[in-house]
Design a protein around this motif. Sequence first.
Motif, PDB file in Angstrom:
ATOM      1  N   ASN A 200     -24.874   1.173 -20.980  1.00 46.28           N
ATOM      2  CA  ASN A 200     -24.883   2.322 -20.088  1.00 46.28           C
ATOM      3  C   ASN A 200     -24.387   3.533 -20.872  1.00 46.28           C
ATOM      4  N   TYR A 201     -23.853   4.526 -20.179  1.00 47.55           N
ATOM      5  CA  TYR A 201     -23.464   5.775 -20.841  1.00 47.55           C
ATOM      6  C   TYR A 201     -22.040   6.183 -20.484  1.00 47.55           C
ATOM      7  N   LEU A 202     -21.166   5.204 -20.343  1.00 48.66           N
ATOM      8  CA  LEU A 202     -19.772   5.500 -20.016  1.00 48.66           C
ATOM      9  C   LEU A 202     -19.079   6.150 -21.216  1.00 48.66           C
ATOM     10  N   PRO A 203     -18.438   7.308 -21.007  1.00 45.80           N
ATOM     11  CA  PRO A 203     -17.768   7.980 -22.130  1.00 45.80           C
ATOM     12  C   PRO A 203     -16.335   7.491 -22.369  1.00 45.80           C
ATOM     13  N   CYS A 204     -15.713   6.898 -21.345  1.00 44.22           N
ATOM     14  CA  CYS A 204     -14.339   6.427 -21.493  1.00 44.22           C
ATOM     15  C   CYS A 204     -13.992   5.481 -20.350  1.00 44.22           C
ATOM     16  N   TRP A 225     -12.421   6.157 -25.535  1.00 43.97           N
ATOM     17  CA  TRP A 225     -11.044   5.788 -25.175  1.00 43.97           C
ATOM     18  C   TRP A 225     -11.075   4.612 -24.211  1.00 43.97           C
ATOM     19  N   PHE A 226     -10.139   3.704 -24.404  1.00 48.45           N
ATOM     20  CA  PHE A 226      -9.915   2.639 -23.417  1.00 48.45           C
ATOM     21  C   PHE A 226      -8.417   2.588 -23.166  1.00 48.45           C
ATOM     22  N   LEU A 227      -8.039   2.931 -21.943  1.00 51.21           N
ATOM     23  CA  LEU A 227      -6.625   2.977 -21.579  1.00 51.21           C
ATOM     24  C   LEU A 227      -6.396   2.148 -20.325  1.00 51.21           C
ATOM     25  N   ALA A 228      -5.604   1.101 -20.459  1.00 47.03           N
ATOM     26  CA  ALA A 228      -5.256   0.289 -19.292  1.00 47.03           C
ATOM     27  C   ALA A 228      -4.143   0.968 -18.506  1.00 47.03           C
ATOM     28  N   LEU A 229      -4.060   0.622 -17.249  1.00 44.61           N
ATOM     29  CA  LEU A 229      -3.026   1.167 -16.373  1.00 44.61           C
ATOM     30  C   LEU A 229      -1.644   0.758 -16.879  1.00 44.61           C
ATOM     31  N   GLU A 230      -0.711   1.688 -16.895  1.00 41.03           N
ATOM     32  CA  GLU A 230       0.653   1.367 -17.312  1.00 41.03           C
ATOM     33  C   GLU A 230       1.319   0.572 -16.201  1.00 41.03           C
ATOM     34  N   SER A 231       1.389  -0.724 -16.397  1.00 38.88           N
ATOM     35  CA  SER A 231       1.932  -1.598 -15.359  1.00 38.88           C
ATOM     36  C   SER A 231       2.413  -2.891 -16.011  1.00 38.88           C
ATOM     37  N   ASP A 232       3.410  -3.492 -15.378  1.00 39.22           N
ATOM     38  CA  ASP A 232       3.897  -4.782 -15.856  1.00 39.22           C
ATOM     39  C   ASP A 232       3.254  -5.941 -15.112  1.00 39.22           C
ATOM     40  N   ASP A 233       2.257  -5.642 -14.264  1.00 42.39           N
ATOM     41  CA  ASP A 233       1.541  -6.703 -13.553  1.00 42.39           C
ATOM     42  C   ASP A 233       0.768  -7.571 -14.549  1.00 42.39           C
ATOM     43  N   LEU A 234       0.622  -8.826 -14.215  1.00 38.21           N
ATOM     44  CA  LEU A 234      -0.118  -9.744 -15.075  1.00 38.21           C
ATOM     45  C   LEU A 234      -1.616  -9.593 -14.818  1.00 38.21           C
ATOM     46  N   PHE A 235      -2.356  -9.233 -15.847  1.00 37.99           N
ATOM     47  CA  PHE A 235      -3.811  -9.149 -15.768  1.00 37.99           C
ATOM     48  C   PHE A 235      -4.413 -10.500 -16.121  1.00 37.99           C
ATOM     49  N   LEU A 237      -7.269 -10.899 -17.333  1.00 32.26           N
ATOM     50  CA  LEU A 237      -8.302 -10.624 -18.325  1.00 32.26           C
ATOM     51  C   LEU A 237      -8.233 -11.602 -19.502  1.00 32.26           C
ATOM     52  N   GLU A 238      -9.372 -12.275 -19.770  1.00 27.54           N
ATOM     53  CA  GLU A 238      -9.459 -13.230 -20.874  1.00 27.54           C
ATOM     54  C   GLU A 238     -10.394 -12.760 -21.986  1.00 27.54           C
ATOM     55  N   VAL A 239     -11.482 -12.080 -21.604  1.00 22.76           N
ATOM     56  CA  VAL A 239     -12.469 -11.608 -22.582  1.00 22.76           C
ATOM     57  C   VAL A 239     -12.735 -10.133 -22.336  1.00 22.76           C
ATOM     58  N   LEU A 240     -12.582  -9.328 -23.383  1.00 21.58           N
ATOM     59  CA  LEU A 240     -12.888  -7.898 -23.311  1.00 21.58           C
ATOM     60  C   LEU A 240     -13.836  -7.542 -24.445  1.00 21.58           C
ATOM     61  N   ASP A 241     -15.034  -7.090 -24.077  1.00 22.86           N
ATOM     62  CA  ASP A 241     -16.047  -6.734 -25.077  1.00 22.86           C
ATOM     63  C   ASP A 241     -16.238  -5.220 -25.069  1.00 22.86           C
ATOM     64  N   LEU A 242     -15.736  -4.566 -26.121  1.00 20.91           N
ATOM     65  CA  LEU A 242     -15.881  -3.122 -26.298  1.00 20.91           C
ATOM     66  C   LEU A 242     -16.733  -2.805 -27.524  1.00 20.91           C
ATOM     67  N   SER A 243     -17.496  -3.764 -27.980  1.00 19.33           N
ATOM     68  CA  SER A 243     -18.275  -3.581 -29.203  1.00 19.33           C
ATOM     69  C   SER A 243     -19.394  -2.572 -29.008  1.00 19.33           C
ATOM     70  N   HIS A 244     -19.814  -1.974 -30.115  1.00 15.91           N
ATOM     71  CA  HIS A 244     -20.920  -1.003 -30.131  1.00 15.91           C
ATOM     72  C   HIS A 244     -20.638   0.183 -29.218  1.00 15.91           C
ATOM     73  N   ASN A 245     -19.488   0.797 -29.430  1.00 17.20           N
ATOM     74  CA  ASN A 245     -19.121   2.028 -28.732  1.00 17.20           C
ATOM     75  C   ASN A 245     -18.694   3.066 -29.765  1.00 17.20           C
ATOM     76  N   ARG A 246     -17.890   4.027 -29.340  1.00 17.34           N
ATOM     77  CA  ARG A 246     -17.417   5.071 -30.256  1.00 17.34           C
ATOM     78  C   ARG A 246     -15.898   5.185 -30.215  1.00 17.34           C
ATOM     79  N   LEU A 247     -15.218   4.067 -30.058  1.00 18.15           N
ATOM     80  CA  LEU A 247     -13.758   4.069 -29.992  1.00 18.15           C
ATOM     81  C   LEU A 247     -13.165   4.683 -31.257  1.00 18.15           C
ATOM     82  N   LEU A 248     -12.241   5.608 -31.069  1.00 16.98           N
ATOM     83  CA  LEU A 248     -11.565   6.248 -32.192  1.00 16.98           C
ATOM     84  C   LEU A 248     -10.252   5.556 -32.521  1.00 16.98           C
ATOM     85  N   PHE A 249      -9.658   4.916 -31.507  1.00 17.79           N
ATOM     86  CA  PHE A 249      -8.354   4.272 -31.660  1.00 17.79           C
ATOM     87  C   PHE A 249      -8.430   2.844 -31.127  1.00 17.79           C
TER      88      PHE A 249
END
Length: 677
Positions: A200-204, A225-235, A237-249
């Motif tokens: 798709n065309y998500l910028p962040c 940019w990928f920024l998770a919510l600042e929280s101490d809750d347990l996520f 999440l087991e698999v995160l695929d951010l490949s083939h994007n334009r992440l700077l950090f």
Amino acid sequence: LAVGWGSGAAAAWATSSGSCELVQSTADCTGRWLSSVPGNLPGDTEELLLDDNAIQVLGNASLLSYHQLRCLSLTKNRMELIEPGTFLSSQGLHVLSLAENLLFTNYSLTAAALSALPALRMLDLAGNRLTEDMVSVLVWNLSSLESLSVARNIIMRLDSSVFTNLTQLLELNLEKNYIFEIDQAFEGLQRLQRLNVAYNYLPCVVEFGLTQLRVLNVSNNVIEWFLALESDDLFELEVLDLSHNRLLFFPVLPRQSKLHSLLLKDNEISFYQRLPNGTSLVDITVQFLLIDGNSTNITTVSLWDEICHSNFSSLCLLDMSQNQVWYLPEGFLAQMPSLTHLKLNQNCLETFHLSEGDPLAMLTELDLSQNQLVELGVEAGARDVLPNLQLFNLSTNRLRALPPGVFTYTRKITTVDLSRNQVDLCPQPAVAGKAESPPCVDIRGVETLTHLSLAGCGLRGLGGHPFQGTSLMHLDLSDNHQALSGDLGWLQDLALTLQVLSLRNTSLSSTTVDFSAFNSLMHLDLSGNSLTVFPTSLGILKLRSLDLRDNCLTALPPDVARTPLGKSLREVYLSRNPYNCCTLSWWDALQWVEGLHVPDGQEVTCSYASHMLSPRALPEPVLRSCRWLTADLALLYLVLVLPTCLTLLVAFAVVFLMLKQKLLKMVKSRCGVSSPY
């Protein structure tokens, strides 16, 4: 999202009803050019496959006979309309595929029909030219849905109104749309576990807070940019695929999660605590301006320290290949004690340091290929470096040597790729009193090593026993032009174990190498060399695969099909050799070898009178000429030689008759016997 259709049970019988095939309770009417649903199928049909037909409308009476229907697939039809009463007799339907149709034309009426399916669990609406508003109408009353695909549509923006009533949804596929904004579209999906928003065309992605999500695929977008919510809750999440994007950090991930696979391939990630010019950015922060309606929030983040706040204790796979990483921050890998697969290939790394008690103790695969490595550092005296490593890829770097004994304590190493490095293999231990030998790689005694690639390493004529104490099964020596300047004596330690050997492009000639000792060899690549004669030592081997492309062979032995090699071969590559069109008996023999495949058979050519021809279809004039030059040539020789032999025989007889009496007298005088004459 992959939806499987078809019965998993093996059917012992199958019948047909009209143009459909019946297997137990499944009716398969795929690809029959049907314009309507057949009405003569058994009433107890539970699964009806109508893919790839020409059905445009599902009428109110289309499914009246099928009260037991559980699965219905209408993929790739021309469906424009499903009338509101279509499913009234099939309210037990669990799975419905309507992908690749034209449902955008009458979506409101189709939505009314779908609302009569209280038990529907899986719905596929992919490829129907649907907008977000159309999707919202179509799924409004489908609260029982657990899996939904609206991939390959024209959705652009998602908000909280689109999936409002899908409280039971577990899996959602939105890939290959035109989505550029998502505004709290998933917050109401409390049971959602798998989300695919790839292509798709998500910028962040900011303030990511889907704590219940297990798999998130946002690959192939334009995310910076990928920024998770600042929280101490347990996520979860087991698999995160951010490949083939334009992440700077490096992404700012949840502080507490169950993440085991993090895919960051093909981005622009780098670390900035220190720069190549010596500048340090450790105390510099970045501010994010988040605008939501009339409210504006400013979030201050120190990206280089934020990593430390995430829990990577369960991370097993980290793929950071194809980025701009030229160093790893201190302690970066120390947060990942469970890491088993680390991919850092195609970056800008110049050094990589290993140490005893390293957090990479669980690592089984390490890929550092295609970097700029000039040094692989190991602490002096380290005795427990990468103890569980099995695959080590260092290809295409600038290494000239490896630390002494680097493989000594890798007790499970099986595969090493050192190709495209200017390295030499160590000979036998240096003799006392002699000067130190040049830098080299020592693999002697590494008993677990089975696969080794040394392609393009600039190896020169090897000697000694560089493979002593190993049990290599796969060895790649291709693109080493001077590696075979002598015989293969230095390979004799592998004669009993070697199964795959590549000598491609090694300037090999027919007279330099004897393969007869390699009885275990199964696959041999001799392509790209200067062979003018087929090596006779190959005839006794029982190879399964042989590559002879790009040589100078004019023929193979006529009896090659009858040798142990010919009987065992299952695949042979023969193209790009100057074969003689008049000596193709070997080619004809190979065509009759049962089970033998010549993948490049269409490319094989032979030479005749400066013309390149296919041996599969030689013109009759060429065949006739070749017969004169081969089989008839022997007769021609006979015709020419026979008169000469007869002439000599007659001359001998004449001379004998002329000298007969003199010869008899001479014999009589010598033997002392009286003559009757």
